[in-house]
Design a protein around this motif. Structure first.
Motif, PDB file in Angstrom:
ATOM      1  N   ILE A 146      -2.150  -3.523   9.453  1.00 40.51           N
ATOM      2  CA  ILE A 146      -1.526  -2.368   8.383  1.00 40.51           C
ATOM      3  C   ILE A 146      -0.179  -2.285   8.910  1.00 40.51           C
ATOM      4  CG2 ILE A 146      -1.603   0.064   7.812  1.00 40.51           C
ATOM      5  CD1 ILE A 146      -3.799  -1.650   6.689  1.00 40.51           C
TER       6      ILE A 146
ATOM      7  N   PRO B  57       8.444  -2.024  -1.459  1.00 41.31           N
ATOM      8  CA  PRO B  57       7.150  -1.649  -0.949  1.00 41.31           C
ATOM      9  C   PRO B  57       7.454  -1.728   0.450  1.00 41.31           C
ATOM     10  CG  PRO B  57       7.053  -3.860  -1.984  1.00 41.31           C
ATOM     11  CD  PRO B  57       8.539  -3.125  -2.306  1.00 41.31           C
TER      12      PRO B  57
ATOM     13  N   ALA C 265       3.940  -0.764   8.843  1.00 46.02           N
ATOM     14  CA  ALA C 265       4.974   0.193   8.123  1.00 46.02           C
ATOM     15  C   ALA C 265       6.179  -0.034   8.906  1.00 46.02           C
ATOM     16  CB  ALA C 265       4.210   1.583   8.618  1.00 46.02           C
TER      17      ALA C 265
ATOM     18  N   ILE D 116       0.788  -0.994  -0.042  1.00 45.70           N
ATOM     19  CA  ILE D 116       0.147  -0.030   0.027  1.00 45.70           C
ATOM     20  C   ILE D 116       1.059   1.281  -0.147  1.00 45.70           C
ATOM     21  CG2 ILE D 116      -1.898  -1.064   1.019  1.00 45.70           C
ATOM     22  CD1 ILE D 116      -0.954   0.224   3.714  1.00 45.70           C
ATOM     23  N   ASN D 117       0.368   2.457  -0.278  1.00 43.02           N
ATOM     24  CA  ASN D 117       1.108   3.597  -0.412  1.00 43.02           C
ATOM     25  C   ASN D 117       2.245   3.536  -1.359  1.00 43.02           C
ATOM     26  OD1 ASN D 117      -0.854   4.616   1.328  1.00 43.02           O
ATOM     27  ND2 ASN D 117       0.545   3.997   2.929  1.00 43.02           N
ATOM     28  N   LYS D 118       2.987   4.877  -1.527  1.00 43.12           N
ATOM     29  CA  LYS D 118       3.820   4.671  -2.495  1.00 43.12           C
ATOM     30  C   LYS D 118       5.265   3.962  -2.159  1.00 43.12           C
ATOM     31  CE  LYS D 118       6.742   8.443  -4.895  1.00 43.12           C
ATOM     32  NZ  LYS D 118       6.944   9.956  -5.313  1.00 43.12           N
TER      33      LYS D 118
ATOM     34  N   GLN E 203       5.315  -0.556   2.781  1.00 43.68           N
ATOM     35  CA  GLN E 203       4.038  -0.566   3.670  1.00 43.68           C
ATOM     36  C   GLN E 203       3.094  -1.493   3.241  1.00 43.68           C
ATOM     37  OE1 GLN E 203       2.598   3.231   4.771  1.00 43.68           O
ATOM     38  NE2 GLN E 203       4.232   4.200   4.240  1.00 43.68           N
ATOM     39  N   TRP E 204       2.552  -2.283   4.018  1.00 43.17           N
ATOM     40  CA  TRP E 204       1.565  -3.402   3.567  1.00 43.17           C
ATOM     41  C   TRP E 204       0.251  -3.524   4.356  1.00 43.17           C
ATOM     42  CZ3 TRP E 204       3.272  -7.117  -0.220  1.00 43.17           C
ATOM     43  CH2 TRP E 204       4.495  -6.930  -0.532  1.00 43.17           C
ATOM     44  N   LYS E 205      -0.582  -4.290   3.364  1.00 36.15           N
ATOM     45  CA  LYS E 205      -2.013  -4.552   4.066  1.00 36.15           C
ATOM     46  C   LYS E 205      -2.027  -6.006   4.161  1.00 36.15           C
ATOM     47  CE  LYS E 205      -5.813  -2.163   3.630  1.00 36.15           C
ATOM     48  NZ  LYS E 205      -6.983  -1.480   2.798  1.00 36.15           N
TER      49      LYS E 205
ATOM     50  N   TRP F  33       9.192   2.945  -1.649  1.00 34.38           N
ATOM     51  CA  TRP F  33      10.282   3.900  -1.229  1.00 34.38           C
ATOM     52  C   TRP F  33      11.480   3.377  -2.114  1.00 34.38           C
ATOM     53  CZ3 TRP F  33      15.120   2.010   1.116  1.00 34.38           C
ATOM     54  CH2 TRP F  33      16.074   2.715   1.514  1.00 34.38           C
TER      55      TRP F  33
ATOM     56  N   ASN G  24      12.878   4.275   7.124  1.00 31.90           N
ATOM     57  CA  ASN G  24      12.926   3.811   5.693  1.00 31.90           C
ATOM     58  C   ASN G  24      14.356   3.270   5.673  1.00 31.90           C
ATOM     59  OD1 ASN G  24      10.242   4.288   5.280  1.00 31.90           O
ATOM     60  ND2 ASN G  24      10.562   5.874   3.896  1.00 31.90           N
TER      61      ASN G  24
END
Length: 348
Positions: free
Chosen positions: A294, A281, A296, A267-269, A283-285, A271, A300
């Motif tokens: 969720i 990637p 994060a 999920i999301n942009k 961030q994950w769901k 890095w 990073n």
């Protein structure tokens, strides 16, 4: 079909034996035993760490070649958002690396097996920028993945499997050094993962091929539950396969193996690393029966460039997770492998 049945039947007779299986297994070609954790120092600072012991030997189908023992080591300053790494690549020749029933060592790195539930790990690279020496105490609750510890990585290809167990919630104390500053670790939990495979592989071990990749997450929630989610990508041309293991606070274990059991999506942009220009990637769901994580990273910049040892670049770092459905939170580690371009040589 008969060949697949024979493979699966033969695997059903395997059982772990501890503390013996904490050490390396000479009859197998590909193996790793690694530790990750989130810890707190006496000064109040928070740290994450990775210490990974690898073992590899090639086979021509008849003769095993000498073994090699890479090690990856990293400490993340979770308070100051800084990340430092070290690595080595030793052979068993000359006594520089090796293993027996009580320990594994490679250069300045060592894993001591004191009992089924008690370990000492040491990492003291010559750079002196980072180091650690921890004592890890388990609660006796080792977590096997799959039936009898047989972890199938692909339902399409049953030859891709490993013997796999985890040891979550290892109480961790000791000392670390980060950028020359010594810290006393007074609390925190480590997670141990140990896998081995490829008993009679010709040429290159299946799991080490350059096209393969995976997204792996371990989580320890604040209610006593332990999770592993594994998203295996055999090649860029095939859809990923997702597997999961959950142990509830009462010790009951659930294995998720069907395609509709769990969903694991970025999920999301993404890095992009400034150092390697690889995009991850972070961030994950993850949807699983009854809940949704969720996930994060705490920060990073937790990439590992293993070009000097295993020739592999990957992201591995400390993460936090929230499940608003079940109203719980978790700490853990995320590993993202296979996002670099394929090399001519094998990769872990």
């Amino acid at each position: 079909m008969n060949r697949i049945k024979i493979i699966l039947v033969s695997l059903c007779f395997f059982h772990f034996s501890f503390p013996k299986d904490h050490s390396f297994h000479t009859d197998y070609g590909l193996e790793w035993c690694y530790f990750v954790g989130q810890l707190q120092s006496e000064s109040g600072n928070l740290y994450g760490y990775e210490l990974s012991f690898f073992r590899l030997k090639f086979s021509d189908g008849e003769v095993w070649n000498p073994e090699v023992f890479p090690v990856h080591f990293a400490i993340s300053d979770l308070t100051g958002h800084r990340h430092k790494t070290a690595q080595t690549f030793k052979r068993s020749l000359g006594g520089l690396a090796g293993y027996d029933k009580d320990h594994i060592y490679s250069g300045e790195y060592e894993f001591q097996i004191l009992s089924k539930d008690t370990f000492v790990i040491k990492a003291k690279p010559k750079s002196n920028e980072i180091s650690l020496e921890f004592r890890l105490e388990g609660n006796g609750k080792i977590l096997s993945h799959g039936k009898n510890g047989i972890s199938i990585k692909s339902k399409r290809n049953p030859n891709i499997y490993s013997y796999y167990y985890s040891y979550p919630r290892l109480k961790t104390k000791g000392e670390l050094v980060f950028l020359g500053k010594k810290e006393s670790i007074v609390s925190g939990d480590s997670w141990m993962d140990h896998e081995w495979s490829e008993k009679s592989s010709k040429n290159i071990p299946t799991l080490a091929k350059g096209q393969s990749g995976w997204d792996w997450i371990s989580l320890m929630d604040d209610k006593g539950g332990d999770y592993v989610f594994f998203r295996f990508r055999e090649s860029p041309n095939l859809p990923p396969e997702i597997f999961g293991t959950y142990r509830d606070p009462n010790g009951n274990v659930t294995y998720w193996t069907e395609s509709n059991d769990i969903q694991m999506v970025p999920i999301n942009k993404p890095w992009k690393s400034k150092n390697t220009k690889i995009t991850y990637p972070l961030q994950w769901k993850i949807k699983y029966p009854g809940g949704e994580w969720i996930i994060a990273p705490i920060f990073n910049e937790q990439e590992f460039d293993g070009s000097e040892s295993t020739n592999t670049i990957y992201w591995e770092g400390a993460v936090e997770a929230k499940d608003s459905i079940q109203k719980k939170s978790a700490k853990g580690y995320l590993e993202l492998k296979g996002y670099q371009k394929s090399k001519d040589w094998w990769e872990f």
